[in-house]
Write a protein that holds these residues in place. Sequence first.
Motif, mmCIF file in Angstrom:
data_model
loop_
_atom_site.group_PDB
_atom_site.id
_atom_site.type_symbol
_atom_site.label_atom_id
_atom_site.label_comp_id
_atom_site.label_asym_id
_atom_site.label_seq_id
_atom_site.Cartn_x
_atom_site.Cartn_y
_atom_site.Cartn_z
ATOM 1 N N THR A 180 7.017 7.420 -1.786
ATOM 2 C CA THR A 180 8.190 7.911 -1.573
ATOM 3 C C THR A 180 9.038 8.018 -2.640
ATOM 4 O OG1 THR A 180 7.481 7.802 0.766
ATOM 5 C CG2 THR A 180 9.877 8.196 0.304
ATOM 6 N N VAL A 181 9.888 9.128 -2.909
ATOM 7 C CA VAL A 181 10.811 9.089 -3.905
ATOM 8 C C VAL A 181 12.272 9.217 -3.112
ATOM 9 C CG1 VAL A 181 11.605 10.506 -5.916
ATOM 10 C CG2 VAL A 181 9.184 10.223 -5.757
ATOM 11 N N LEU A 182 13.221 8.461 -3.428
ATOM 12 C CA LEU A 182 14.463 8.608 -3.037
ATOM 13 C C LEU A 182 15.349 9.381 -3.961
ATOM 14 C CD1 LEU A 182 15.043 5.176 -1.595
ATOM 15 C CD2 LEU A 182 13.894 6.939 -0.497
ATOM 16 N N SER A 183 15.391 10.749 -3.979
ATOM 17 C CA SER A 183 15.816 11.580 -4.646
ATOM 18 C C SER A 183 17.135 11.091 -5.258
ATOM 19 C CB SER A 183 15.718 13.200 -4.223
ATOM 20 O OG SER A 183 16.638 12.841 -2.997
ATOM 21 N N ASP A 184 17.956 10.773 -4.506
ATOM 22 C CA ASP A 184 19.638 10.498 -4.793
ATOM 23 C C ASP A 184 19.669 9.072 -5.504
ATOM 24 O OD1 ASP A 184 19.222 9.301 -2.251
ATOM 25 O OD2 ASP A 184 21.154 9.926 -1.788
ATOM 26 N N ALA A 185 18.437 8.180 -5.170
ATOM 27 C CA ALA A 185 18.403 7.016 -5.859
ATOM 28 C C ALA A 185 17.616 6.855 -7.266
ATOM 29 C CB ALA A 185 17.774 5.907 -4.945
ATOM 30 N N CYS A 186 17.503 8.068 -7.692
ATOM 31 C CA CYS A 186 16.954 8.514 -9.081
ATOM 32 C C CYS A 186 17.848 9.297 -9.749
ATOM 33 C CB CYS A 186 15.597 9.150 -8.909
ATOM 34 S SG CYS A 186 14.267 8.592 -8.190
ATOM 35 N N LEU A 187 18.125 8.990 -11.231
ATOM 36 C CA LEU A 187 18.861 9.531 -11.828
ATOM 37 C C LEU A 187 18.354 10.280 -13.244
ATOM 38 C CD1 LEU A 187 22.090 10.254 -11.718
ATOM 39 C CD2 LEU A 187 22.378 8.070 -13.043
ATOM 40 N N ASP A 188 18.856 11.323 -13.789
ATOM 41 C CA ASP A 188 18.219 11.433 -15.129
ATOM 42 C C ASP A 188 19.521 12.147 -15.930
ATOM 43 O OD1 ASP A 188 15.413 12.292 -16.079
ATOM 44 O OD2 ASP A 188 16.675 13.797 -17.183
ATOM 45 N N LEU A 189 19.265 12.096 -17.364
ATOM 46 C CA LEU A 189 20.458 12.341 -18.161
ATOM 47 C C LEU A 189 20.370 13.940 -18.260
ATOM 48 C CD1 LEU A 189 19.697 10.454 -21.328
ATOM 49 C CD2 LEU A 189 21.619 10.389 -20.070
ATOM 50 N N ASP A 190 19.348 14.569 -17.729
ATOM 51 C CA ASP A 190 19.212 16.155 -17.645
ATOM 52 C C ASP A 190 19.200 16.550 -16.081
ATOM 53 O OD1 ASP A 190 18.631 18.984 -17.291
ATOM 54 O OD2 ASP A 190 17.536 18.746 -19.278
ATOM 55 N N PRO A 191 20.334 16.708 -15.354
ATOM 56 C CA PRO A 191 20.280 17.278 -13.881
ATOM 57 C C PRO A 191 19.274 18.235 -13.559
ATOM 58 C CG PRO A 191 22.730 17.265 -14.840
ATOM 59 C CD PRO A 191 21.768 17.092 -16.052
ATOM 60 N N ASP B 190 0.865 -1.182 0.044
ATOM 61 C CA ASP B 190 0.109 0.037 0.019
ATOM 62 C C ASP B 190 0.908 1.317 -0.151
ATOM 63 O OD1 ASP B 190 0.992 0.113 2.390
ATOM 64 O OD2 ASP B 190 -0.883 0.417 3.390
ATOM 65 N N HIS B 191 2.232 1.017 -0.146
ATOM 66 C CA HIS B 191 3.248 2.402 -0.360
ATOM 67 C C HIS B 191 4.352 1.889 -1.322
ATOM 68 C CE1 HIS B 191 4.655 6.323 1.583
ATOM 69 N NE2 HIS B 191 5.761 5.854 0.990
ATOM 70 N N LEU B 192 4.573 2.762 -2.200
ATOM 71 C CA LEU B 192 5.828 2.521 -3.037
ATOM 72 C C LEU B 192 6.943 3.482 -2.564
ATOM 73 C CD1 LEU B 192 3.905 2.170 -6.425
ATOM 74 C CD2 LEU B 192 4.538 0.580 -5.009
ATOM 75 N N ILE B 193 8.107 2.837 -2.681
ATOM 76 C CA ILE B 193 9.209 3.682 -2.619
ATOM 77 C C ILE B 193 9.899 3.483 -4.186
ATOM 78 C CG2 ILE B 193 11.684 4.068 -1.634
ATOM 79 C CD1 ILE B 193 9.141 3.994 0.346
ATOM 80 N N LEU B 194 10.150 4.858 -4.691
ATOM 81 C CA LEU B 194 10.400 4.930 -6.042
ATOM 82 C C LEU B 194 11.914 5.375 -6.202
ATOM 83 C CD1 LEU B 194 7.451 6.726 -7.613
ATOM 84 C CD2 LEU B 194 7.545 4.154 -7.069
ATOM 85 N N THR B 195 12.659 4.470 -7.031
ATOM 86 C CA THR B 195 13.759 4.624 -7.518
ATOM 87 C C THR B 195 14.006 4.158 -8.930
ATOM 88 O OG1 THR B 195 14.846 2.512 -6.862
ATOM 89 C CG2 THR B 195 14.872 3.753 -5.154
ATOM 90 N N GLY B 196 15.334 4.713 -9.500
ATOM 91 C CA GLY B 196 15.369 4.282 -11.052
ATOM 92 C C GLY B 196 15.972 5.433 -12.052
ATOM 93 N N ILE B 197 16.155 4.938 -13.253
ATOM 94 C CA ILE B 197 16.525 5.705 -14.133
ATOM 95 C C ILE B 197 15.613 5.625 -15.233
ATOM 96 C CG2 ILE B 197 18.545 6.354 -15.723
ATOM 97 C CD1 ILE B 197 20.174 4.458 -14.141
ATOM 98 N N ALA B 198 14.909 6.666 -15.865
ATOM 99 C CA ALA B 198 15.355 8.340 -15.552
ATOM 100 C C ALA B 198 13.984 8.824 -14.822
ATOM 101 C CB ALA B 198 15.530 8.917 -16.895
ATOM 102 N N THR B 199 14.525 9.821 -14.056
ATOM 103 C CA THR B 199 13.718 10.687 -13.100
ATOM 104 C C THR B 199 12.448 11.096 -13.966
ATOM 105 O OG1 THR B 199 15.629 11.417 -11.907
ATOM 106 C CG2 THR B 199 13.493 12.241 -11.326
ATOM 107 N N SER B 200 12.769 11.632 -15.277
ATOM 108 C CA SER B 200 11.889 11.975 -16.197
ATOM 109 C C SER B 200 11.145 11.015 -16.944
ATOM 110 C CB SER B 200 12.315 13.184 -17.098
ATOM 111 O OG SER B 200 13.394 12.403 -17.831
ATOM 112 N N GLY B 201 11.488 9.799 -16.791
ATOM 113 C CA GLY B 201 10.825 8.711 -17.538
ATOM 114 C C GLY B 201 10.150 7.901 -16.872
ATOM 115 N N VAL B 202 10.598 6.610 -16.194
ATOM 116 C CA VAL B 202 9.856 5.757 -15.403
ATOM 117 C C VAL B 202 9.563 6.184 -13.855
ATOM 118 C CG1 VAL B 202 11.883 4.656 -14.566
ATOM 119 C CG2 VAL B 202 10.051 3.303 -14.716
#
Length: 186
Positions: free
Chosen positions: A146-157, A118-130
């Motif tokens: 919840t979004v783990l900001s430094d466990a997400c990454l994007d080609l465009d900072p 009932d709760h997701l923790i989101l991580t991944g590549i790319a922040t602007s995609g998945v």
Amino acid sequence: MAKTALLVMDVQRDVVELADDGSGYLPRLRTAIDAARSAGIPVIYVVMGLRPDVPDAARSTRIIRTVEEAGLFTEGARGSEIHPDVAPLPGETVVTKRRAGAFSGNDMDLVLRTHDVDHLILTGIATSGVVLHTACRANDTDLPFTVLSDACLDLDPEVHRTLTEKLFPQWAEVTTAASWAESIAR
């Protein structure tokens, strides 16, 4: 009893090679994965997988053309494998999606219901995609996340910063992998 699940999304060899900026992304993500496992939180991997020759995607779609031309996300290709530094353990779930979001063209809803999530923790590549597409779906269906900001990454900072500092905080908690790991270890 309902619970949280950590989603590790699109952390595939070719994607990491394209996006990793040398800032320590994989070790930060690994911190979250290790903490989830230690706390008994399911780690669910999400990968983008397109069949060879892309019969399941309209070539008229700009992003599909871009992905196909770059040779990304072909099922069975070495570059589409989950990066070995964060690979799943035997028995951990891997869900294959056909489009940007974690819920696209697959059984993610069933997997989450089966685990009573009932709760997701989101991580991944790319922040602007998945991450963005999954956050939109979770937000639209009232599934807390919840979004783990430094466990997400994007080609465009700058896009990453805008999403993690301005948009996502309107919808959910945004924290770091280390802070989240510490909070669940208590």
